[in-house]
Design an enzyme around this catalytic site. Structure first.
Site, PDB file in Angstrom:
ATOM      1  NE  ARG A  33     -93.127  75.482  22.095  1.00  0.00           N
ATOM      2  CZ  ARG A  33     -92.135  76.197  21.552  1.00  0.00           C
ATOM      3  NH1 ARG A  33     -90.907  76.059  22.024  1.00  0.00           N
ATOM      4  NH2 ARG A  33     -92.371  77.002  20.544  1.00  0.00           N
ATOM      5  CE  LYS A 191     -70.635  73.017  30.558  1.00  0.00           C
ATOM      6  NZ  LYS A 191     -71.551  73.868  29.781  1.00  0.00           N
ATOM      7  NE  ARG A 255     -79.212  77.731  27.104  1.00  0.00           N
ATOM      8  CZ  ARG A 255     -80.134  76.923  26.575  1.00  0.00           C
ATOM      9  NH1 ARG A 255     -81.027  76.350  27.361  1.00  0.00           N
ATOM     10  NH2 ARG A 255     -80.171  76.697  25.290  1.00  0.00           N
ATOM     11  CG  ASN A 256     -74.994  77.996  32.437  1.00  0.00           C
ATOM     12  OD1 ASN A 256     -75.708  77.847  33.414  1.00  0.00           O
ATOM     13  ND2 ASN A 256     -74.963  77.113  31.447  1.00  0.00           N
ATOM     14  CB  VAL A 279     -83.366  75.256  30.997  1.00  0.00           C
ATOM     15  CG1 VAL A 279     -82.676  74.607  32.195  1.00  0.00           C
ATOM     16  CG2 VAL A 279     -84.838  74.857  30.952  1.00  0.00           C
TER      17      VAL A 279
END
Length: 345
Positions: A33, A191, A255-256, A279
């Site tokens: 970007r 994990k 974030r998971n 993501v």
């Protein structure tokens, strides 16, 4: 001083760039970007991902060929789904053989390939055994603040692993080496599935008892699948195994975990991914691990349950009931047995 290209200007790529710059390396941080590149170079910040000032040794690049020109190492920190595309681009412009290190944590669905395998398939002249993986319990936010962090670099090529260790290690970022790249990559990827489960558990309002059980039984699942594929069971007791599992399952930085937490609160997967804006590797990894388990005939009930939540839209509480009402069994038939079988021969 080394010249290093870091491909991927997300939170983890930025944090690793800070470590490398602190070690007096010339760091070229590549992003696809142009606006992000401009902002980093003009302000020395990458605020969308990390709220810290970046060292002057870090320069952002939009042109990939310029970013990798005359470097000593390339660090690949893009999402797993972008690995092949980035490596294909590298193949067209790469002039010299350099050390390739990746810090991505995932498994490609359908092919069930690990990241080192994806890289070696797409980069001419690079064997999977020469690729180095960096993994371990390491939130980017804490690494960027120079808080004590310990990771592992792994490669079957000991020379390359030692090079990566020397490149990254400093007083706040300790680095160990390991030859078990299979176990290190699998531990780092799998994990994320259990972290989704931990977030779901918290989203449902369950307490520490449930999370402790999930982490412990999740580790057994990871080791069961990993050893069936040839990994050393001891790797899952190390930093990229239980260490990464604990930090990812117990922190809002993950974030998971955050994605799982929203799922536990009743949000649908598409809405969760839209809210996250980044993501969530665990979602793709669930698909891969579910297929791996079937192919290897390995029992992975937690992974199966999370797969049902993500892709069959089963309610999280129904999955918990399934797990709690499974047939009775002994606990020491998993990781302890794997270790016993390996080291009693």
């Amino acid at each position: 001083m080394k010249k290093v290209a870091v491909l991927g200007a997300g939170s983890w790529g930025t944090a690793l760039s800070i470590v490398l710059a602190d070690n007096s390396n010339e760091v070229r941080l590549w992003s696809h970007r142009q606006d992000q590149v401009n902002t980093i170079n003009e302000t020395h910040k990458n605020e969308k991902y990390l709220d810290v000032m970046l060292p002057e040794h870090i320069q952002a690049f939009y042109n990939l060929e310029e970013a990798i020109n005359d470097v000593d190492a390339i660090i690949i920190v893009v999402p797993t789904k972008a690995i092949r595309d980035v490596c294909r681009q590298l193949n067209e412009i790469r002039k010299d053989d350099v050390t390739i290190i990746h810090a991505a944590k995932g498994i490609e669905p359908v092919t069930l390939k690990r990241v080192s395998q994806l890289i070696s398939e797409e980069l001419d002249g690079y064997k999977a055994e020469d690729i180095v993986v960096l993994s371990g319990p390491s939130h980017a936010e804490e690494v960027a603040l120079r808080q004590p962090t310990t990771v592992t670099v792994s490669s079957m090529n000991i020379k390359n692993a030692d090079f990566a260790q020397d490149l990254f290690i400093n007083e706040s970022f300790r680095v160990y080496t390991s030859p078990d790249i299979l176990g290190i990559e699998l531990g780092g990827a799998l994990k994320n599935i259990i972290a989704l489960g931990a977030g779901i558990s918290d989203g449902l309002g369950y307490g520490d008892n449930a999370k402790a059980a999930l982490i412990t039984r999740g580790l057994a699942e990871i080791a069961r699948l990993g050893t069936s594929l040839g990994a050393n069971p001891l790797s899952f007791l190390g930093l990229p195994g239980v260490g990464d599992l604990i930090v990812t399952c117990t922190s809002e930085h993950s974030r998971n975990w955050r994605a799982g937490n929203l799922l536990g609160k009743g949000y649908k997967l598409d809405d969760v991914l839209e809210q996250m804006g980044m993501v969530v590797e665990g979602v793709r990894t669930v698909k891969a691990a579910h297929q791996f388990a079937a192919d290897q005939d390995v029992e992975m009930p937690i992974t199966t349950g999370i797969h049902q939540i993500l892709f069959d839209e089963l309610e999280p509480k129904e999955v918990v009931e399934q797990l709690m009402n499974r047939n009775k069994r002994e606990e020491m038939d998993d990781l302890a047995q794997l270790l016993t079988e390996r080291y009693s021969q």
